[in-house]
Design a protein around this motif. Structure first.
Motif, PDB file in Angstrom:
ATOM      1  N   PHE A 162      23.042 100.205  42.829  1.00 53.63           N
ATOM      2  CA  PHE A 162      23.626  99.241  43.761  1.00 53.63           C
ATOM      3  C   PHE A 162      25.026  99.709  44.134  1.00 53.63           C
ATOM      4  O   PHE A 162      25.811 100.097  43.262  1.00 53.63           O
ATOM      5  N   SER A 163      25.343  99.667  45.413  1.00 57.17           N
ATOM      6  CA  SER A 163      26.675 100.082  45.863  1.00 57.17           C
ATOM      7  C   SER A 163      27.701  99.032  45.465  1.00 57.17           C
ATOM      8  O   SER A 163      27.541  97.842  45.771  1.00 57.17           O
ATOM      9  N   THR A 166      29.195  95.887  47.668  1.00 61.55           N
ATOM     10  CA  THR A 166      28.397  95.761  48.887  1.00 61.55           C
ATOM     11  C   THR A 166      27.049  95.114  48.575  1.00 61.55           C
ATOM     12  O   THR A 166      26.403  95.445  47.584  1.00 61.55           O
ATOM     13  N   ASP A 168      23.301  94.942  48.725  1.00 61.88           N
ATOM     14  CA  ASP A 168      22.471  96.129  48.809  1.00 61.88           C
ATOM     15  C   ASP A 168      21.026  95.810  48.444  1.00 61.88           C
ATOM     16  O   ASP A 168      20.762  95.004  47.552  1.00 61.88           O
TER      17      ASP A 168
END
Length: 222
Positions: A162-163, A166, A168
């Motif tokens: 997962f960013s 952000t 996601d």
């Protein structure tokens, strides 16, 4: 008709009525019966059983319906219809994760640690299989590094990160081999990434978080 051919067909013994023996032989020979539809195959099966045919797990009936081979072992479904299973049937298991609420799940996971979401419910079979698992999840990594993880037997891992900071949608896939008699073992979790893990919020919407597994019979080579 006490003698059986190695393929399962009942063979006449000396002194048996040959005309009657032909019926016993044909009933146990494992022949494939052409049928125009599943309904037609079921009708044929009903007539055969009504006329004395013995259709069981050890003496199944086979039907060719539009080029697809189906097997009937005498079992019936909840509605009373004969169960016809395709040969080499692909097994599947689909699960969804979430609480149905907008807030969803929030948690912190240390590096290498996992918070479980769900695991396959497929059962052991007496043959080798190749299993393909796919997982999708929507989340927000609030801090650090967090992965969506598929874990197989012997610690097999497929990860999707997962960013951080952000929203996601992460997808992960895994192929794994399952031996005959072995319980399938693939699970979905949130896993802390390097170097120190992180904090993640997952959506509570079950349409955004799901886990599917397909299992295919494969060659038995050893």
């Amino acid at each position: 008709m006490s003698t059986k051919h190695w393929k399962g067909a009942a063979m006449p013994d000396a002194g048996d009525d040959l005309l009657a023996s032909w019926r016993d032989y044909t009933d146990t020979a494992g022949l494939v019966v052409p049928a125009q539809s599943i309904a037609s195959a079921r009708s044929t099966l009903t007539r055969a059983v009504d006329n004395g045919a013995n259709v069981t797990v050890n003496n199944p009936a086979y039907f060719d319906v539009g080029g697809v081979l189906y097997r009937a072992d005498g079992s019936k479904g909840a509605g009373g219809a004969w169960v016809l299973k395709p040969a080499n049937e692909v097994e599947y298991d689909v699960q969804r994760y979430g609480n149905g609420q907008s807030g969803g799940w929030t948690g912190t996971v240390k590096s290498g640690a996992s918070s479980g979401m769900c695991a396959t419910k497929l059962i052991a079979r007496p043959y080798d299989r190749m299993m393909m698992a796919t997982a999708v999840a929507w989340g927000l990594a609030k801090s650090g590094s967090v992965d969506l993880a598929l874990t197989g037997k012997n610690g097999e891992l497929s990860l999707g990160r997962f960013s951080s900071g952000t929203q996601d949608c992460v997808t992960v896939t895994m192929l794994t081999f399952v031996r005959a008699g072995e319980q399938p073992s693939v699970s979905l979790s949130v896993r802390g990434g390097s170097p120190s893990g992180g904090t993640l919020t997952l959506s509570g919407d079950t349409k955004l978080n799901y886990f599917s597994v397909l299992a295919f019979p494969v060659s038995m080579a050893d």
